[in-house]
Design an enzyme around this catalytic site. Structure first.
Site, PDB file in Angstrom:
ATOM      1  N   GLY A 149       9.087  10.942   1.636  1.00  0.00           N
ATOM      2  CA  GLY A 149       8.258  10.377   0.586  1.00  0.00           C
ATOM      3  C   GLY A 149       6.958  10.875   0.415  1.00  0.00           C
ATOM      4  O   GLY A 149       6.312   9.852  -0.229  1.00  0.00           O
ATOM      5  N   THR A 150       6.534  11.775   0.676  1.00  0.00           N
ATOM      6  CA  THR A 150       5.104  11.876   0.635  1.00  0.00           C
ATOM      7  C   THR A 150       4.806  13.304  -0.189  1.00  0.00           C
ATOM      8  O   THR A 150       5.545  14.310   0.225  1.00  0.00           O
ATOM      9  CB  THR A 150       3.925  11.893   2.030  1.00  0.00           C
ATOM     10  OG1 THR A 150       2.820  12.343   1.576  1.00  0.00           O
ATOM     11  CG2 THR A 150       4.647  12.781   2.654  1.00  0.00           C
ATOM     12  N   SER A 151       3.760  13.397  -0.875  1.00  0.00           N
ATOM     13  CA  SER A 151       3.550  14.531  -1.601  1.00  0.00           C
ATOM     14  C   SER A 151       2.456  15.691  -1.131  1.00  0.00           C
ATOM     15  O   SER A 151       2.124  16.781  -1.441  1.00  0.00           O
ATOM     16  CB  SER A 151       2.997  14.515  -2.938  1.00  0.00           C
ATOM     17  OG  SER A 151       1.521  13.634  -2.762  1.00  0.00           O
ATOM     18  N   HIS A 173      -3.606   4.378   5.614  1.00  0.00           N
ATOM     19  CA  HIS A 173      -4.438   4.047   4.510  1.00  0.00           C
ATOM     20  C   HIS A 173      -4.750   2.790   4.205  1.00  0.00           C
ATOM     21  O   HIS A 173      -5.162   2.355   3.046  1.00  0.00           O
ATOM     22  CB  HIS A 173      -3.745   5.001   3.377  1.00  0.00           C
ATOM     23  CG  HIS A 173      -3.803   6.273   3.513  1.00  0.00           C
ATOM     24  ND1 HIS A 173      -3.016   6.974   2.325  1.00  0.00           N
ATOM     25  CD2 HIS A 173      -4.459   7.040   4.296  1.00  0.00           C
ATOM     26  CE1 HIS A 173      -3.208   8.289   2.869  1.00  0.00           C
ATOM     27  NE2 HIS A 173      -4.141   8.479   3.870  1.00  0.00           N
ATOM     28  N   ASN A 207       1.525   4.144   3.086  1.00  0.00           N
ATOM     29  CA  ASN A 207       1.775   3.017   2.170  1.00  0.00           C
ATOM     30  C   ASN A 207       0.809   1.793   2.616  1.00  0.00           C
ATOM     31  O   ASN A 207       0.684   1.275   3.749  1.00  0.00           O
ATOM     32  CB  ASN A 207       3.164   2.573   2.096  1.00  0.00           C
ATOM     33  CG  ASN A 207       4.294   3.809   1.533  1.00  0.00           C
ATOM     34  OD1 ASN A 207       3.615   4.745   1.086  1.00  0.00           O
ATOM     35  ND2 ASN A 207       5.381   3.743   1.805  1.00  0.00           N
ATOM     36  N   VAL A 208       0.312   1.384   1.392  1.00  0.00           N
ATOM     37  CA  VAL A 208      -0.540  -0.012   1.593  1.00  0.00           C
ATOM     38  C   VAL A 208       0.241  -1.025   1.149  1.00  0.00           C
ATOM     39  O   VAL A 208      -0.468  -2.232   1.206  1.00  0.00           O
ATOM     40  CB  VAL A 208      -1.753   0.246   0.793  1.00  0.00           C
ATOM     41  CG1 VAL A 208      -2.595   1.456   1.352  1.00  0.00           C
ATOM     42  CG2 VAL A 208      -1.445   0.437  -0.867  1.00  0.00           C
ATOM     43  N   ASP A 209       1.652  -1.076   0.900  1.00  0.00           N
ATOM     44  CA  ASP A 209       2.467  -2.241   0.265  1.00  0.00           C
ATOM     45  C   ASP A 209       2.727  -3.103   1.108  1.00  0.00           C
ATOM     46  O   ASP A 209       3.253  -4.312   0.812  1.00  0.00           O
ATOM     47  CB  ASP A 209       3.286  -1.577  -0.654  1.00  0.00           C
ATOM     48  CG  ASP A 209       4.351  -0.772   0.168  1.00  0.00           C
ATOM     49  OD1 ASP A 209       4.490  -1.018   1.395  1.00  0.00           O
ATOM     50  OD2 ASP A 209       4.899   0.371  -0.272  1.00  0.00           O
TER      51      ASP A 209
HETATM   52  P1  NAD Z   1       2.423  10.499  -3.884  1.00  0.00           P
HETATM   53  O1  NAD Z   1       2.549   9.315  -5.092  1.00  0.00           O
HETATM   54  O2  NAD Z   1       1.492  11.474  -4.230  1.00  0.00           O
HETATM   55  O3  NAD Z   1       3.793  11.163  -3.852  1.00  0.00           O
HETATM   56  C1  NAD Z   1       4.902  10.422  -3.873  1.00  0.00           C
HETATM   57  C2  NAD Z   1       6.205  11.518  -3.242  1.00  0.00           C
HETATM   58  O4  NAD Z   1       7.310  10.684  -2.966  1.00  0.00           O
HETATM   59  C3  NAD Z   1       6.440  12.832  -4.264  1.00  0.00           C
HETATM   60  O5  NAD Z   1       6.304  13.735  -3.228  1.00  0.00           O
HETATM   61  C4  NAD Z   1       7.696  12.276  -4.806  1.00  0.00           C
HETATM   62  O6  NAD Z   1       8.376  13.440  -4.978  1.00  0.00           O
HETATM   63  C5  NAD Z   1       8.323  11.570  -3.640  1.00  0.00           C
HETATM   64  N1  NAD Z   1       9.453  10.515  -3.980  1.00  0.00           N
HETATM   65  C6  NAD Z   1       9.759   9.637  -5.174  1.00  0.00           C
HETATM   66  N2  NAD Z   1      10.509   9.098  -4.984  1.00  0.00           N
HETATM   67  C7  NAD Z   1      11.229   9.267  -4.028  1.00  0.00           C
HETATM   68  C8  NAD Z   1      12.279   8.822  -3.386  1.00  0.00           C
HETATM   69  N3  NAD Z   1      13.020   7.907  -3.682  1.00  0.00           N
HETATM   70  N4  NAD Z   1      12.744   9.287  -1.906  1.00  0.00           N
HETATM   71  C9  NAD Z   1      12.149  10.312  -1.483  1.00  0.00           C
HETATM   72  N5  NAD Z   1      11.087  10.905  -2.042  1.00  0.00           N
HETATM   73  C10 NAD Z   1      10.543  10.312  -3.337  1.00  0.00           C
HETATM   74  O7  NAD Z   1       2.154   9.525  -2.462  1.00  0.00           O
HETATM   75  P2  NAD Z   1       1.837   9.841  -0.940  1.00  0.00           P
HETATM   76  O8  NAD Z   1       2.186  11.201  -0.818  1.00  0.00           O
HETATM   77  O9  NAD Z   1       2.382   8.587  -0.301  1.00  0.00           O
HETATM   78  O10 NAD Z   1       0.249   9.568  -1.121  1.00  0.00           O
HETATM   79  C11 NAD Z   1      -0.700   9.277  -2.171  1.00  0.00           C
HETATM   80  C12 NAD Z   1      -1.698   8.159  -1.919  1.00  0.00           C
HETATM   81  O11 NAD Z   1      -1.136   7.033  -2.570  1.00  0.00           O
HETATM   82  C13 NAD Z   1      -1.701   7.560  -0.378  1.00  0.00           C
HETATM   83  O12 NAD Z   1      -3.030   7.397  -0.094  1.00  0.00           O
HETATM   84  C14 NAD Z   1      -1.099   6.295  -0.581  1.00  0.00           C
HETATM   85  O13 NAD Z   1      -1.559   5.342   0.098  1.00  0.00           O
HETATM   86  C15 NAD Z   1      -1.149   5.767  -1.961  1.00  0.00           C
HETATM   87  N6  NAD Z   1       0.169   4.838  -2.530  1.00  0.00           N
HETATM   88  C16 NAD Z   1       0.680   3.971  -1.816  1.00  0.00           C
HETATM   89  C17 NAD Z   1       1.804   3.517  -2.511  1.00  0.00           C
HETATM   90  C18 NAD Z   1       2.511   2.391  -1.650  1.00  0.00           C
HETATM   91  O14 NAD Z   1       1.890   1.755  -0.727  1.00  0.00           O
HETATM   92  N7  NAD Z   1       3.676   2.195  -1.914  1.00  0.00           N
HETATM   93  C19 NAD Z   1       2.014   3.464  -3.763  1.00  0.00           C
HETATM   94  C20 NAD Z   1       1.414   4.465  -4.703  1.00  0.00           C
HETATM   95  C21 NAD Z   1       0.415   5.363  -3.985  1.00  0.00           C
END
Ligand code: NAD
Length: 269
Positions: free
Chosen positions: A210-212, A126, A107-109
């Site tokens: 929480g990662t895909s 990231h 997460n970058v947040d």
């Molecule tokens: P992703 O968006 O690809 O996947 C998110 C995952 O979270 C999915 O598998 C989904 O089923 C799951 N999910 C959704 N809600 C949930 C919950 N309440 N509890 C548990 N699981 C839940 O994200 P990723 O795998 O982190 O990676 C993709 C890229 O996206 C990374 O490079 C990341 O840096 C970036 N990203 C970061 C943020 C952030 O910083 N918050 C947001 C969006 C994307």
């Protein structure tokens, strides 16, 4: 859930590092869209872009101010959000486990940092959406995006005043968001590649939340950990490839991360 908690407890009783590996799903309950949800999409001109097309060096080179506009919008969303119970549970785990614990986050947040996760045990692999660095990489340093650069609304352009501030303080060239894009590679100085790989080889437990499973270093963390004999558990609202590995190891929780991470932290107290 009970079987997963028991597996976590058993792993804790063995020597080795305890790793939490978090993705966008952990911040979903704070209101930050994941990349996979419909809110991840972004329109530029007449075209709708998937985040995986926009979060690239190629897109930045082609249309830097449109990519900056997307990041300044998302930086605003992240600033408005508050850490949730999942972030707080991981702070408790860090204080309970001390040097055994490592938090590896995609997460970058900045919500783990704002919740109080200690810098020494937190690896933002990231980057951080509140930081910028030189787009030409004249130096590896990064700087906070100036406060005078406002958050943007959807479809709002970057103003000339903001463009003048989004420059490298060292060489004066254009700055870029300090994030790892999909067509870029991990390294140690900016993204902790070697440190995180080393920690993974010492793991007794990897708690994935929480990662895909679409990115490379998280895969290495899970596979290096599994090879070292670590118990792997997966917390996610959906099935995903890490779940398949966890099924054969410590088990899966198919539900929201905040409640599950709270239960894990309470159980390992
Ligand atoms: P992703 O968006 O690809 O996947 C998110 C995952 O979270 C999915 O598998 C989904 O089923 C799951 N999910 C959704 N809600 C949930 C919950 N309440 N509890 C548990 N699981 C839940 O994200 P990723 O795998 O982190 O990676 C993709 C890229 O996206 C990374 O490079 C990341 O840096 C970036 N990203 C970061 C943020 C952030 O910083 N918050 C947001 C969006 C994307």
């Amino acid at each position: 859930m009970d079987a997963v908690l028991a597996a976590c407890r058993a792993a804790l009783d063995r020597p080795g590092r305890i790793i939490a590996l978090t993705g966008a799903g952990v911040s979903a309950e704070s209101g930050i869209p994941t990349f996979r949800g419909k809110d991840g999409y972004w329109t530029i001109g007449a075209r709708e872009y998937h985040p995986q097309e926009l979060a690239t060096r190629e897109a930045f080179d082609e249309m830097p101010w449109s990519v900056w506009a997307w990041y300044l919008y998302r930086r605003g969303v992240c600033r408005q959000a508050e850490p949730n119970a999942g972030h707080h549970a991981l702070v408790r785990l860090a204080s309970q486990l001390g040097d055994r614990f490592a938090l590896v986050t995609q997460n970058v947040d900045g919500l783990h940092r704002r919740a109080g996760s200690p810098d020494a045990h937190t690896f933002a692999i990231h980057g951080d959406i509140s930081l910028m660095r030189c787009a030409r990489d004249c130096v590896a340093d990064r700087w906070p995006i100036p406060d005078a650069v406002p958050a943007l609304a959807r479809n709002e352009d970057v103003s000339p005043a903001s463009k003048a501030l989004l420059v490298c303080p060292r060489c004066g060239g254009m700055a870029r968001p300090h994030v790892l894009w999909f067509d870029e590679s991990y390294d140690e100085p900016r993204f902790h590649l070697d440190t995180v790989r080393e920690i993974a080889t010492q793991a007794a437990l990897v708690i994935v939340a929480g990662t895909s499973a679409q990115t490379n270093l998280p895969w290495q963390v899970v596979t290096l950990g599994a090879r070292a004999g670590a118990t792997i558990v997966d917390i996610n609202v959906e099935d995903n490839p890490f779940g398949d590995i966890a099924e054969r190891s410590g088990g899966v929780v198919r539900g929201p991360a905040a409640a599950a991470l709270t239960a894990v932290a309470d159980h390992l107290r």
